[in-house]
Motif scaffolding. Structure first.
Motif, PDB file in Angstrom:
ATOM      1  N   UNK A  51       0.831  -1.286  -0.032  1.00 59.07           N
ATOM      2  CA  UNK A  51      -0.089   0.229   0.055  1.00 59.07           C
ATOM      3  C   UNK A  51       0.753   1.145  -0.180  1.00 59.07           C
ATOM      4  N   UNK A  52       1.765   1.266   0.980  1.00 58.86           N
ATOM      5  CA  UNK A  52       2.894   2.472   1.095  1.00 58.86           C
ATOM      6  C   UNK A  52       3.562   2.465  -0.090  1.00 58.86           C
ATOM      7  N   UNK A  53       3.993   1.376  -0.657  1.00 57.93           N
ATOM      8  CA  UNK A  53       5.028   1.532  -1.987  1.00 57.93           C
ATOM      9  C   UNK A  53       4.108   2.135  -3.267  1.00 57.93           C
ATOM     10  N   UNK A  54       2.813   1.674  -3.131  1.00 53.83           N
ATOM     11  CA  UNK A  54       2.064   2.263  -4.310  1.00 53.83           C
ATOM     12  C   UNK A  54       1.771   3.743  -4.071  1.00 53.83           C
ATOM     13  N   UNK A  55       2.142   4.293  -2.917  1.00 53.36           N
ATOM     14  CA  UNK A  55       1.718   5.762  -2.629  1.00 53.36           C
ATOM     15  C   UNK A  55       3.239   6.509  -3.139  1.00 53.36           C
ATOM     16  N   UNK A  56       4.012   5.948  -2.991  1.00 54.46           N
ATOM     17  CA  UNK A  56       5.406   6.545  -3.512  1.00 54.46           C
ATOM     18  C   UNK A  56       5.962   6.131  -4.888  1.00 54.46           C
ATOM     19  N   UNK A  57       5.337   5.079  -5.427  1.00 54.51           N
ATOM     20  CA  UNK A  57       5.725   4.698  -6.893  1.00 54.51           C
ATOM     21  C   UNK A  57       5.710   5.602  -7.911  1.00 54.51           C
ATOM     22  N   UNK A  58       4.506   6.658  -8.034  1.00 54.77           N
ATOM     23  CA  UNK A  58       4.290   7.531  -8.823  1.00 54.77           C
ATOM     24  C   UNK A  58       5.260   8.455  -8.799  1.00 54.77           C
ATOM     25  N   UNK A  59       5.984   8.934  -7.755  1.00 54.51           N
ATOM     26  CA  UNK A  59       6.742   9.999  -7.552  1.00 54.51           C
ATOM     27  C   UNK A  59       7.860  10.215  -8.666  1.00 54.51           C
ATOM     28  N   UNK A  60       8.801   9.203  -9.035  1.00 56.23           N
ATOM     29  CA  UNK A  60       9.809   9.405 -10.004  1.00 56.23           C
ATOM     30  C   UNK A  60       9.135   9.761 -11.501  1.00 56.23           C
ATOM     31  N   UNK A  61       7.904   9.173 -11.671  1.00 54.27           N
ATOM     32  CA  UNK A  61       7.249   9.650 -12.828  1.00 54.27           C
ATOM     33  C   UNK A  61       6.766  11.015 -13.244  1.00 54.27           C
ATOM     34  N   UNK A  62       6.551  11.609 -12.181  1.00 53.41           N
ATOM     35  CA  UNK A  62       6.073  12.931 -12.296  1.00 53.41           C
ATOM     36  C   UNK A  62       6.559  13.959 -13.434  1.00 53.41           C
ATOM     37  N   UNK A  63       7.822  13.996 -13.304  1.00 52.15           N
ATOM     38  CA  UNK A  63       8.665  14.875 -14.359  1.00 52.15           C
ATOM     39  C   UNK A  63       8.425  14.449 -15.914  1.00 52.15           C
ATOM     40  N   UNK A  64       8.534  12.972 -15.787  1.00 54.79           N
ATOM     41  CA  UNK A  64       8.231  12.375 -17.403  1.00 54.79           C
ATOM     42  C   UNK A  64       7.102  12.943 -17.849  1.00 54.79           C
ATOM     43  N   UNK A  65       6.110  12.366 -16.912  1.00 55.89           N
ATOM     44  CA  UNK A  65       4.767  12.486 -17.212  1.00 55.89           C
ATOM     45  C   UNK A  65       4.274  14.038 -17.617  1.00 55.89           C
ATOM     46  N   UNK A  66       4.841  15.034 -16.806  1.00 56.07           N
ATOM     47  CA  UNK A  66       4.827  16.395 -17.093  1.00 56.07           C
ATOM     48  C   UNK A  66       5.231  16.765 -18.463  1.00 56.07           C
ATOM     49  N   UNK A  67       6.328  16.176 -19.053  1.00 57.70           N
ATOM     50  CA  UNK A  67       6.862  16.438 -20.423  1.00 57.70           C
ATOM     51  C   UNK A  67       6.058  15.724 -21.297  1.00 57.70           C
ATOM     52  N   UNK A  68       5.434  14.744 -21.056  1.00 53.94           N
ATOM     53  CA  UNK A  68       4.705  14.043 -22.129  1.00 53.94           C
ATOM     54  C   UNK A  68       3.329  14.417 -22.200  1.00 53.94           C
ATOM     55  N   UNK A  69       2.685  14.698 -21.084  1.00 53.53           N
ATOM     56  CA  UNK A  69       1.360  15.034 -21.040  1.00 53.53           C
ATOM     57  C   UNK A  69       1.158  16.568 -21.301  1.00 53.53           C
ATOM     58  N   UNK A  70       2.103  17.367 -20.658  1.00 55.89           N
ATOM     59  CA  UNK A  70       2.248  18.694 -20.709  1.00 55.89           C
ATOM     60  C   UNK A  70       1.261  19.505 -19.824  1.00 55.89           C
ATOM     61  N   UNK A  71       1.373  19.153 -18.638  1.00 54.83           N
ATOM     62  CA  UNK A  71       0.692  19.796 -17.445  1.00 54.83           C
ATOM     63  C   UNK A  71       1.678  20.702 -16.648  1.00 54.83           C
ATOM     64  N   UNK A  72       1.107  21.746 -15.892  1.00 56.23           N
ATOM     65  CA  UNK A  72       1.641  22.734 -15.366  1.00 56.23           C
ATOM     66  C   UNK A  72       2.294  22.072 -13.687  1.00 56.23           C
TER      67      UNK A  72
END
Length: 424
Positions: A51-72
């Motif tokens: 459960x706690x691993x699922x909470x932190x697993x997205x964190x490293x993806x945020x900068x990549x997703x920001x570039x790919x999706x284009x959100x602020x």
């Protein structure tokens, strides 16, 4: 003042935090404890880590997703913070549901929702989709957070008294560390890391959703679920003074976790120029891993000493991290972050051990609901504010101000604790 908020999370929130520090629930007798109970304890412990691993697993993806999706930047911090806010609301209204319908149904539902979150997050192509996925994750983790904690308490081996206390304090932090580390490793080497990470979470969640039905049911069904959904809570008079003395430490600790879970990767790429996913994930791993280790080694210490150490380590470590960012010194940054991590863990642990003994068993529910209300507000709200300021004053300045406020709160909590010790 958090005087009238929500009673409902009380039962489950109480069980969630009771065993961070001590034992109040009668254990299963040695003769009645079977292999099925031991298996259940293992499943609940593994589930807590997932459960706690699922909470932190997205964190490293945020900068990549920001570039790919284009959100602020504001949207990025909102994607993080919605999880904490929805989790809090669900915890305070549905947190006691397993007391009324049983542990197994709630655990099974929680893991099933977590699997759906993983699918939604993996397939999301917009910021709205990511926010919706994280909101669902908040609901899932709220049910799991309260019920897994209670199940670990219920199924503790009678020949290992105190093991539930260690598991409920150390495993969540280890899960946070493992989630980001696993994501960083997969992102560094896999062709489709997002699919690999979140499909993995989904598969394990579905497996656990089925496996929990093998557990012995430790909470027979009984009426009162609808009444339990009505919110109400407060801070008992006997603990009110100590609660507010510890509040800066609680806020500082949880705000630190929110800072690095949401902005740890952007700090690494923008300030230190590191685009290594593994190093970016290492920020949260160092913070959470150090916090878990500190809680484990502090388990036999006096709570006042734990809190004094925690506030001192958090303040000193945060100051040095800010200096390291100014100097662009990554080795100093990681060492300072590790020191701050020990404070991150022990600030909350020491606060609980200082506050809870001051109230009677009948008052602990409303007390813990107040503690976790404060904690999750500190976890999510400052991150949203930071996201709003990043476009105006920049990431570096925003993090510096954020860090200075953490130092101020930690130092204030330490001074209040020292004054209290002298007066006592």
């Amino acid at each position: 003042m958090i005087e009238r908020v929500v009673e409902n999370g009380s039962n489950k929130i109480e069980q969630l935090a009771q065993f961070l520090c001590w034992r109040t629930i009668m254990p299963i007798s040695q003769g009645a404890y079977t292999l099925r109970h031991r298996f259940g304890f293992l499943i609940a412990s593994v589930g807590s880590g997932l459960m706690m691993a699922s909470a932190s697993a997205p964190s490293p993806f945020y900068p990549v997703l920001q570039r790919e999706v284009g959100f602020s930047d504001v949207a990025m911090t909102a994607i993080f913070a919605v999880y904490a806010i929805v989790l809090l609301m669900t915890l305070l209204t549905g947190g006691s549901s397993s007391d009324h319908v049983g542990r197994r149904p709630v655990l099974s539902l929680g893991f099933l929702l977590l699997a759906i979150f993983a699918i939604l997050f993996e397939t999301a192509t917009s910021s709205a989709g990511l926010i919706a996925a994280r909101a669902l994750q908040g609901v899932a983790c709220a049910f799991l957070l309260s019920t897994l904690s209670a199940a670990i308490v219920d199924l503790e081996p009678p020949d290992r008294p105190g093991l539930a206390a260690i598991c409920n304090s150390v495993i969540p932090l280890l899960g946070l560390a493992a989630g980001t580390l696993a994501s960083g490793i997969v992102m560094e080497h896999a062709v489709y890391p997002k699919i690999d990470v979140f499909n993995g979470i989904g598969i394990i969640s579905v497996t656990l959703s089925a496996a929990v039905w093998l557990l012995p049911e430790t909470s027979p069904r009984h009426e009162g679920l609808l009444k339990a959904l009505r919110p109400r809570l407060g801070i008992p008079v006997s603990a009110r003074s100590t609660f507010w003395q510890c509040a800066p430490a609680i806020v500082a600790g949880w705000a630190t976790g929110g800072l690095y879970l949401s902005l740890g990767a952007p700090i690494m790429s923008s300030i230190f120029g590191s685009h290594s996913y593994l190093l970016q994930a290492g920020v949260v791993t160092a913070l959470s891993g150090a916090g878990a280790a500190a809680c484990f080694f502090a388990r036999a210490q006096d709570p006042h000493k734990i809190l004094v150490y925690g506030t001192s380590a958090l303040a000193a470590g945060t100051i040095v991290t800010l200096v390291a960012m100014e100097l662009r010194s990554f080795p100093v940054y990681i060492l300072a972050l590790t020191l701050a991590g020990t404070g991150f863990g022990t600030c909350f642990y020491g606060s609980l051990r200082s506050i809870v003994p001051l109230v009677s068993a009948s008052e602990r529910g409303e007390l813990f609901a107040s503690i976790f209300t404060l904690s999750y507000l500190a976890f999510g709200v400052p991150v949203v504010l930071a996201g709003a300021f990043i476009p105006l004053i920049g990431l570096h300045t925003t993090v510096s101000v954020y860090g200075a406020l953490i130092v101020l709160m930690a130092a204030t909590a330490g001074l209040l604790r020292q004054r209290n010790l002298r007066c006592g």
